[in-house]
Design a protein around this motif. Structure first.
Motif, PDB file in Angstrom:
ATOM      1  N   LYS A 132     -10.533   3.519 -12.974  1.00 41.27           N
ATOM      2  CA  LYS A 132      -9.423   3.809 -12.142  1.00 41.27           C
ATOM      3  C   LYS A 132      -8.227   4.249 -12.476  1.00 41.27           C
ATOM      4  N   ALA A 158       1.786   1.630  -3.549  1.00 42.63           N
ATOM      5  CA  ALA A 158       0.868   2.083  -4.567  1.00 42.63           C
ATOM      6  C   ALA A 158       0.573   3.686  -4.272  1.00 42.63           C
ATOM      7  N   ASP A 164      -6.768  -6.193  -7.341  1.00 43.12           N
ATOM      8  CA  ASP A 164      -6.390  -5.388  -8.317  1.00 43.12           C
ATOM      9  C   ASP A 164      -6.241  -5.883  -9.539  1.00 43.12           C
ATOM     10  N   LEU A 186      -6.986  13.490 -12.248  1.00 44.91           N
ATOM     11  CA  LEU A 186      -6.665  13.697 -10.933  1.00 44.91           C
ATOM     12  C   LEU A 186      -5.278  14.658 -11.021  1.00 44.91           C
ATOM     13  N   ARG A 234     -14.520  -0.839 -13.343  1.00 39.52           N
ATOM     14  CA  ARG A 234     -14.077  -0.334 -12.445  1.00 39.52           C
ATOM     15  C   ARG A 234     -12.585  -0.011 -12.502  1.00 39.52           C
ATOM     16  N   GLN A 235     -11.928  -1.168 -12.877  1.00 37.34           N
ATOM     17  CA  GLN A 235     -10.428  -1.245 -12.897  1.00 37.34           C
ATOM     18  C   GLN A 235      -9.987  -0.187 -14.235  1.00 37.34           C
ATOM     19  N   VAL A 273      -9.753   8.096 -13.909  1.00 38.74           N
ATOM     20  CA  VAL A 273     -10.095   8.929 -12.492  1.00 38.74           C
ATOM     21  C   VAL A 273      -8.504   9.633 -12.238  1.00 38.74           C
ATOM     22  N   PHE A 274      -7.479   8.322 -12.023  1.00 39.41           N
ATOM     23  CA  PHE A 274      -6.182   8.965 -11.604  1.00 39.41           C
ATOM     24  C   PHE A 274      -5.595   9.922 -12.465  1.00 39.41           C
ATOM     25  N   ARG A 316       0.864  -1.097   0.257  1.00 34.71           N
ATOM     26  CA  ARG A 316      -0.205  -0.071   0.046  1.00 34.71           C
ATOM     27  C   ARG A 316       0.911   1.198  -0.130  1.00 34.71           C
TER      28      ARG A 316
END
Lengths: 399, 340
Positions: free
Chosen positions: A214, A54, A113, A222, A210-211, A218-219, A51
């Protein structure tokens, strides 16, 4: 022919197989009884590291317009995805950490993931692949429905494209895994209802959506001005992870020496015989600590297949007595460097794209698979030893 | 955005209490009550609701040798949000390895998991005019929460507390109880020291509390005492005036071979022997059991164990309430209930 009579192939008596089973059970018990705080700390640290990587990777990619940041961010994200898939996802969903009774590190709660929903993975991988390991026609991992991996599978002109499908599978491995449980072949044969498959496909579709959202919407959004470089970074991280997991997984059952079996072998199979099939059907590769960790400890594929639900951090220590048992019972313990194992698997894929008449060996004595009518386990050990003595990659290419 | 993980999965790495998905708490203080009992003062993290009622219990999960164990304990704190913490009082049981660990081994700062307060062993509001609390041993704990609440709110009705403990030094909260008795003229306490006075038989209840039948009673203690009370109140024709709280006994090491398997959601039961897997038992009465490999390797059949004990047929290891178990390699070890 793949192996139809495992005891004859391995030259073991019924009593030998029973004794082998008892010895393996004892190895299992030792680990079960000694699982404790140290193991729990290991998996929690692995989760923290994943984490941390990531999060750091995602943050670094905010600066991904700047090439060194792109490289660093992609590397961290790629490493995080590899750890997440191999050491965490694969092993947690196997129930390796269920003994901790921790609701957050548990096979019934873990989602990973990758494009494949963990519920489907439990069916296609944990159940179908691990119960019917390398049984041609039963274990859908033999060729994943698109590759011909043994001469027992009839050749068709479509196999000529095998090297291409293989490359595509490596690059998009997570999607191959996701579609695996849909089992399109079973629908064609009428073994599976279309409605059930449609419902399953919906679940896969949602997960994939969803994957994709993301990583590719989304990323990148951002990171604002770094939108495009974040997309390429995420795509690269996914590609690296796909290639790595493909590589590790193809080393598990497809290098020479990992045997295939026929459905006849399943009839009346006892637990010790199941153990034996796992040992003969799996292959390890040699790895240091870091590589083993990144491979989810699947460099110990033989140990993993014998004890799929024991904690991965114990496979290294278990490999010592398992290997000793192989020597004691004169069974092959198939292992080699990663590159050599991978090359052997590739060689089989390329060779078997051709019809049998172009191939030298028969289904009974081919290097990628043998049978009790061709080579026996004992002969194979002798041959491997001889090849190792000759040494070098030349012997691999020539074989 | 962090799919498949939740923000939680990252946040609680920074601070274990920052979990919105799961209740957690940090032990802030361990207060020794008697030689073998201690009060754990716990500061709950996000999402804990302080509007529990005195007498309720809370589930607490702690890690021992890498494994999480769940038990329930009565809250002894009065439900007041402004304190920001809760308290449970744990008595080390001779056979209960976890209670021993909680009493002797839990250091302040330890993070525990919490399950929301539950239970209906509570006082109505407003409380009845005349109350009898009948307790023994750690059975005092839910009653202590009630007494503290009544005291804090200044609403102590006519209360008689009849409490049993082996010796004076085994009486939990002895000083605080004495202080409460001094403070509230309406509160009376009878302490039965069973090592010297003998066990209080229910026939003799009239001794310490002559008007027991006129009181609304809350009783908590060992099963024998509660069974006796149940018989007495029933014989008197007033079973409705008796409220019982039974602590489930720590069953580790108990449990027999086979038993009655209950499937809670489908409301089916079947009697199974100690060699029949729960998967087979369920299928024999038509329960749709999830299954895969049927040999314990694929985890497709994992379900929560809601009550009782089961045994892993491969290793002989026993699993208790709160564990998730593989039905294909587990058999009943006594009566048990599955979430299916």
């Amino acid at each position: 022919m793949a192996i139809t009579d495992i005891k004859e192939f391995a030259h073991l008596t019924e009593a030998d197989v029973e004794a082998l089973g008892r010895e393996l059970d004892a190895i299992r018990r030792d680990v079960e009884e000694s699982r404790g705080a140290k193991d729990a700390a290991y998996i929690r640290k692995a989760i923290q590291l994943q984490r941390g990587l990531a999060a750091a990777g995602r943050v670094t990619l905010f600066a991904s317009a700047f090439p060194p940041a792109w490289v660093a961010g992609t590397a961290m994200l790629g490493a995080a995805k590899i750890i997440e898939n191999m050491e965490l996802g694969h092993n947690v969903i196997h129930g390796q950490w269920d003994w901790m009774n921790d609701p957050e590190i548990h096979s019934s709660a873990w989602e990973w993931d990758t494009a494949c929903p963990s519920e489907h993975w439990k069916h296609s991988h944990n159940y179908v692949h691990h119960k019917y390991t390398n049984v041609v026609g039963k274990d859908k991992d033999v060729g994943y429905g698109i590759l011909r991996m043994t001469r027992d599978q009839p050749w068709s002109p479509a196999n000529l494209g095998q090297p291409v499908y293989n490359a595509a599978l490596a690059a998009f491995f997570q999607y191959g895994v996701a579609l695996h449980d849909l089992d399109v072949e079973a629908i064609r044969k009428g073994e599976k209802s279309l409605a059930g498959t449609a419902a399953q496909a919906k679940v896969v579709g949602r997960k994939i959506a969803r994957q994709l959202t993301k990583d590719y919407v989304v990323f990148p959004l951002l990171t604002g001005p770094a939108f495009l470089s974040t997309i390429t970074a995420n795509a690269t991280a996914n590609l690296v992870r796909n290639l790595w997991s493909y590589g590790v997984i193809f080393c598990g059952h497809f290098p020479d020496g990992a045997e295939k079996f026929t459905e006849a072998e399943l009839e009346g199979e006892t637990p010790p015989e199941w153990y034996l099939r796992q040992m003969l059907g799996s292959a390890n590769f040699t790895a240091g600590l870091v590589m083993a960790f990144l491979a989810g400890n699947l460099c110990y594929q033989i140990e993993h297949h014998l004890f799929p639900d024991l904690p991965s951090n114990r496979y290294a220590e278990m490999s010592v007595p398992v290997r000793a048992l192989c020597e004691k019972y004169e069974l092959p313990y198939t292992t080699g460097p990663l590159w050599a194992q991978l090359l052997k698997a590739q060689r089989t894929i390329w060779k078997l794209s051709l019809p049998d008449r172009f191939l030298r060996a028969s289904a009974d004595n081919a290097p990628e698979t043998g049978s009790e009518r061709g080579t026996s386990a004992r002969q194979r050990i002798a041959e491997t030893a001889a090849r190792r003595a000759r040494g070098g990659w030349r012997s691999i290419v020539a074989a | 955005m962090t799919t498949p993980l939740l923000p939680d999965d990252y946040l609680h790495l920074l601070n274990p209490l920052w979990s919105a998905r799961e209740l957690r708490g940090r032990v802030v203080k361990v207060v020794r009550e008697t030689e073998n009992a201690a009060t754990l003062v716990i500061k709950p993290g996000w999402g804990f609701s302080f509007d529990y009622r005195a007498g309720q219990y809370v589930g607490i999960g702690t890690q021992l040798d890498g494994r999480w164990h769940w038990r329930s304990y009565s809250l002894t704190s009065a439900p007041e949000a402004e304190q920001g913490h809760i308290a449970i009082t744990v008595k080390a049981m001779p056979e209960g390895f976890l209670s021993g660990h909680l009493v002797n081994g839990l250091a302040p700062g330890t993070v525990v998991r919490l399950a929301a307060p539950r239970g209906d062993f509570t006082l109505p509001e407003p409380p009845p005019a005349a109350i009898l609390f009948l307790t023994a041993g750690s059975g005092i704990t839910p009653v202590m929460a009630m007494l503290r609440t009544l005291d804090r709110r200044g609403t102590m009705p006519d209360v008689t507390l009849v409490h049993s403990a082996p010796t004076a030094s085994d009486v939990l909260f002895a000083e605080e109880l004495a202080a409460l008795v001094r403070k509230h003229p309406t509160l009376r306490m009878h302490t039965q020291l069973t090592e010297t006075d003998g066990i209080l038989s229910m026939d003799e209840l009239g001794g310490p509390c002559a008007d027991w039948a006129e009181r609304e009673t809350w009783a908590c203690g060992p099963p024998a005492m509660l069974d006796g009370a149940e018989r007495l109140w029933k014989a008197r024709g007033i079973p409705g005036a008796l409220h019982l709280e039974r602590f489930s006994v720590e069953l580790a090491g108990a449990g027999g071979e086979g038993g009655e398997v209950t499937f809670a959601r489908t409301e089916r039961t079947v009697t199974a022997d100690g060699a029949t897997t729960l998967l087979d038992a369920g299928e024999s009465v038509g329960v749709q059991m999830p299954f895969g490999c049927r040999m314990g390797i694929c985890q497709s059949c994992v379900v929560p164990l809601l009550a009782g004990n089961v045994r892993d047929l491969r290793s002989g290891v026993q699993h208790a309430v709160g564990d998730r178990i593989q039905t294909c390699i587990s058999a009943a070890a006594g009566d048990c209930t599955l979430d299916l």
